[in-house]
Scaffold this motif. Sequence first.
Motif, PDB file in Angstrom:
ATOM      1  N   GLY A 161      -4.892 -54.237  18.591  1.00 41.06           N
ATOM      2  CA  GLY A 161      -4.354 -53.763  19.875  1.00 41.06           C
ATOM      3  C   GLY A 161      -2.898 -53.341  19.723  1.00 41.06           C
ATOM      4  O   GLY A 161      -2.492 -52.278  20.211  1.00 41.06           O
ATOM      5  N   LEU A 162      -2.105 -54.135  19.024  1.00 37.36           N
ATOM      6  CA  LEU A 162      -0.683 -53.818  18.839  1.00 37.36           C
ATOM      7  C   LEU A 162      -0.523 -52.545  18.000  1.00 37.36           C
ATOM      8  O   LEU A 162       0.318 -51.691  18.290  1.00 37.36           O
ATOM      9  N   MET A 163      -1.361 -52.402  16.971  1.00 36.03           N
ATOM     10  CA  MET A 163      -1.263 -51.229  16.099  1.00 36.03           C
ATOM     11  C   MET A 163      -1.769 -49.952  16.778  1.00 36.03           C
ATOM     12  O   MET A 163      -1.464 -48.852  16.329  1.00 36.03           O
ATOM     13  N   ALA A 164      -2.535 -50.095  17.863  1.00 38.48           N
ATOM     14  CA  ALA A 164      -3.058 -48.908  18.565  1.00 38.48           C
ATOM     15  C   ALA A 164      -2.043 -48.362  19.579  1.00 38.48           C
ATOM     16  O   ALA A 164      -2.233 -47.299  20.136  1.00 38.48           O
ATOM     17  N   ARG A 165      -0.966 -49.094  19.828  1.00 36.97           N
ATOM     18  CA  ARG A 165       0.023 -48.673  20.832  1.00 36.97           C
ATOM     19  C   ARG A 165       0.892 -47.537  20.299  1.00 36.97           C
ATOM     20  O   ARG A 165       1.169 -47.477  19.100  1.00 36.97           O
ATOM     21  N   PRO A 166       1.367 -46.663  21.198  1.00 35.56           N
ATOM     22  CA  PRO A 166       2.306 -45.622  20.758  1.00 35.56           C
ATOM     23  C   PRO A 166       3.557 -46.237  20.114  1.00 35.56           C
ATOM     24  O   PRO A 166       4.092 -45.700  19.152  1.00 35.56           O
ATOM     25  N   ASP A 167       3.978 -47.417  20.614  1.00 32.61           N
ATOM     26  CA  ASP A 167       5.168 -48.083  20.055  1.00 32.61           C
ATOM     27  C   ASP A 167       4.773 -49.135  19.007  1.00 32.61           C
ATOM     28  O   ASP A 167       5.397 -50.193  18.898  1.00 32.61           O
ATOM     29  N   TRP A 168       3.719 -48.851  18.235  1.00 37.09           N
ATOM     30  CA  TRP A 168       3.166 -49.844  17.307  1.00 37.09           C
ATOM     31  C   TRP A 168       4.202 -50.421  16.352  1.00 37.09           C
ATOM     32  O   TRP A 168       4.132 -51.579  15.977  1.00 37.09           O
ATOM     33  N   GLU A 169       5.191 -49.609  15.983  1.00 36.52           N
ATOM     34  CA  GLU A 169       6.165 -50.085  14.985  1.00 36.52           C
ATOM     35  C   GLU A 169       6.927 -51.312  15.459  1.00 36.52           C
ATOM     36  O   GLU A 169       7.188 -52.230  14.687  1.00 36.52           O
TER      37      GLU A 169
ATOM     38  N   HIS B 110     -11.641 -47.300  11.339  1.00 36.33           N
ATOM     39  CA  HIS B 110     -10.418 -47.746  10.704  1.00 36.33           C
ATOM     40  C   HIS B 110      -9.849 -48.901  11.515  1.00 36.33           C
ATOM     41  O   HIS B 110      -9.808 -48.834  12.731  1.00 36.33           O
ATOM     42  N   SER B 111      -9.464 -49.979  10.839  1.00 37.05           N
ATOM     43  CA  SER B 111      -8.858 -51.085  11.565  1.00 37.05           C
ATOM     44  C   SER B 111      -7.847 -51.783  10.660  1.00 37.05           C
ATOM     45  O   SER B 111      -7.650 -51.389   9.512  1.00 37.05           O
ATOM     46  N   TYR B 112      -7.217 -52.820  11.208  1.00 34.82           N
ATOM     47  CA  TYR B 112      -6.262 -53.626  10.443  1.00 34.82           C
ATOM     48  C   TYR B 112      -6.733 -55.069  10.442  1.00 34.82           C
ATOM     49  O   TYR B 112      -7.374 -55.515  11.402  1.00 34.82           O
ATOM     50  N   MET B 113      -6.418 -55.786   9.377  1.00 38.45           N
ATOM     51  CA  MET B 113      -6.821 -57.189   9.288  1.00 38.45           C
ATOM     52  C   MET B 113      -5.630 -58.032   8.842  1.00 38.45           C
ATOM     53  O   MET B 113      -4.639 -57.499   8.355  1.00 38.45           O
TER      54      MET B 113
ATOM     55  N   THR C 145       0.038 -37.470  11.790  1.00 37.64           N
ATOM     56  CA  THR C 145       1.365 -37.290  12.382  1.00 37.64           C
ATOM     57  C   THR C 145       1.286 -36.331  13.570  1.00 37.64           C
ATOM     58  O   THR C 145       2.284 -35.974  14.154  1.00 37.64           O
ATOM     59  N   SER C 146       0.077 -35.909  13.905  1.00 41.30           N
ATOM     60  CA  SER C 146      -0.108 -34.869  14.918  1.00 41.30           C
ATOM     61  C   SER C 146       0.309 -35.314  16.317  1.00 41.30           C
ATOM     62  O   SER C 146       0.739 -34.513  17.131  1.00 41.30           O
ATOM     63  N   SER C 147       0.208 -36.624  16.598  1.00 40.54           N
ATOM     64  CA  SER C 147       0.407 -37.079  17.972  1.00 40.54           C
ATOM     65  C   SER C 147       1.878 -37.213  18.362  1.00 40.54           C
ATOM     66  O   SER C 147       2.192 -37.491  19.501  1.00 40.54           O
ATOM     67  N   GLY C 148       2.785 -37.040  17.401  1.00 41.19           N
ATOM     68  CA  GLY C 148       4.195 -37.236  17.712  1.00 41.19           C
ATOM     69  C   GLY C 148       4.618 -38.678  17.536  1.00 41.19           C
ATOM     70  O   GLY C 148       5.797 -38.993  17.561  1.00 41.19           O
TER      71      GLY C 148
ATOM     72  N   ALA D  29       3.779 -42.214  11.965  1.00 40.36           N
ATOM     73  CA  ALA D  29       2.490 -42.319  11.279  1.00 40.36           C
ATOM     74  C   ALA D  29       2.182 -43.769  10.945  1.00 40.36           C
ATOM     75  O   ALA D  29       3.036 -44.474  10.424  1.00 40.36           O
ATOM     76  N   ARG D  30       0.980 -44.185  11.281  1.00 33.64           N
ATOM     77  CA  ARG D  30       0.584 -45.556  10.961  1.00 33.64           C
ATOM     78  C   ARG D  30       0.208 -45.659   9.484  1.00 33.64           C
ATOM     79  O   ARG D  30      -0.342 -44.711   8.931  1.00 33.64           O
ATOM     80  N   PRO D  31       0.487 -46.784   8.865  1.00 32.78           N
ATOM     81  CA  PRO D  31       0.056 -46.941   7.476  1.00 32.78           C
ATOM     82  C   PRO D  31      -1.472 -46.967   7.401  1.00 32.78           C
ATOM     83  O   PRO D  31      -2.128 -47.454   8.319  1.00 32.78           O
ATOM     84  N   THR D  32      -1.989 -46.417   6.354  1.00 31.41           N
ATOM     85  CA  THR D  32      -3.444 -46.429   6.186  1.00 31.41           C
ATOM     86  C   THR D  32      -3.768 -46.570   4.704  1.00 31.41           C
ATOM     87  O   THR D  32      -2.868 -46.753   3.891  1.00 31.41           O
ATOM     88  N   THR D  33      -5.047 -46.519   4.340  1.00 26.68           N
ATOM     89  CA  THR D  33      -5.400 -46.643   2.931  1.00 26.68           C
ATOM     90  C   THR D  33      -5.018 -45.356   2.200  1.00 26.68           C
ATOM     91  O   THR D  33      -5.108 -44.271   2.771  1.00 26.68           O
TER      92      THR D  33
END
Length: 353
Positions: free
Chosen positions: A88-96, A155-158, A222-225, A228-232
């Motif tokens: 939930g936290l990582m899905a937010r626009p302010d995830w960082e 895609h998710s985070y654990m 990076t399209s959404s502005g 960019a979230r970290p991913t694999t």
Amino acid sequence: FSPEQIDRLEPMQLLVIINPFSGRKNGQKLFQNIARPMFDLAGAVIVQEVITERQGHAKEFVETFDLTSITGIVLASGDGIVYEVINGLMARPDWETAIKTPIGLIPTGSGNALVSSLLYEADEEKAVIENAVFQIINGGIQTHDIASVSTGSSHSYMGVLIHWALTGSVDVESEKLRILGGELRTIVGGLISIIMKRGYQGQLSYLPIDEESSVAATERDTSSGEAARPTTSISVSDPIPDNWKTIEGNFVMFIGLMLSHMSDSIMGHSDIKIGSGEHRIVYAFDDVTRAQLLTGLVGSPNTAKYDTFHEIRTRAFRLNPISPGFITVDGELVDYGPIQVQVHPGMMRLYSR
Ligand code: ADP
Ligand code: MG
């Protein structure tokens, strides 16, 4: 004073999320009777209390909650709600900034691996509610890693552990034994599976940890502005890079651990620390004996003493299961098929002494 010390001088403002379904289904009672009076005495303010109504509720709730009104989130649950809250936290626009919200854990689930590992490292008795609340009230902060998990379709985070083969089935099948409550359902499920000792054909490809410099997490979206979230660094459909190793066989056991404990009393490995930046894969092929499985899984923590138990340290791997079975991530079932995992060190924060 450091910012962290100043934080400690202010009263804690907490969002509390309680999973009434977790463990013996007494999480609400445990929170009200034991945890709440301790928070009151410590002067911690409970800004809002959420009782989860269904799977996914905790994730949705933290996705839109105003985090500026709190100093931390407390979870009375098992590892499943930790997983939901990370996502939930990582899905937010302010995830960082959102993912940096300190999280406190109160063990009311049947699988409380994360808080058990925290308490173990603090030399406290595991799965004791009072000790867990003390860790939170104390207000110390410890960073922990999260890992991206990509399947073909999601895609998710654990933040805790992955089970496949024997323990994957136990995690899923033991849902039927929930009536036993607490950890017992996992142990009984484990014993049944050890007697069956099924093998699961599959491949594991991984980048050995000493070659980690070459595993930069790619930042795709990076399209959404948004940042960019970290991913694999690669997806499950990409070829395995040349410098990765692959092993193949008939796996009886496969556990990917981001911490020491697999559950409240079962230690996967004593030297895996919270926030170590690695995934420790512990596995056994079908040459393992039932007696070794029994000792290794529900008895002695020291799996290393059998040469049928193997260990891999990595930050990036792909598991490609071939035989039918189950994969669980932080105790939650994910789509069955190839799964790509990558550790992002130090991204989340936990309350600890
Ligand atoms: P346990 O350690 O007992 O498995 P978890 O906290 O991991 O406890 O939660 C188990 C599952 O319960 C998670 O998938 C979670 O989403 C789900 N859940 C949350 N609230 C409810 C509810 N009200 N009813 C049923 N399931 C729920
Ligand atoms: Mg669970």
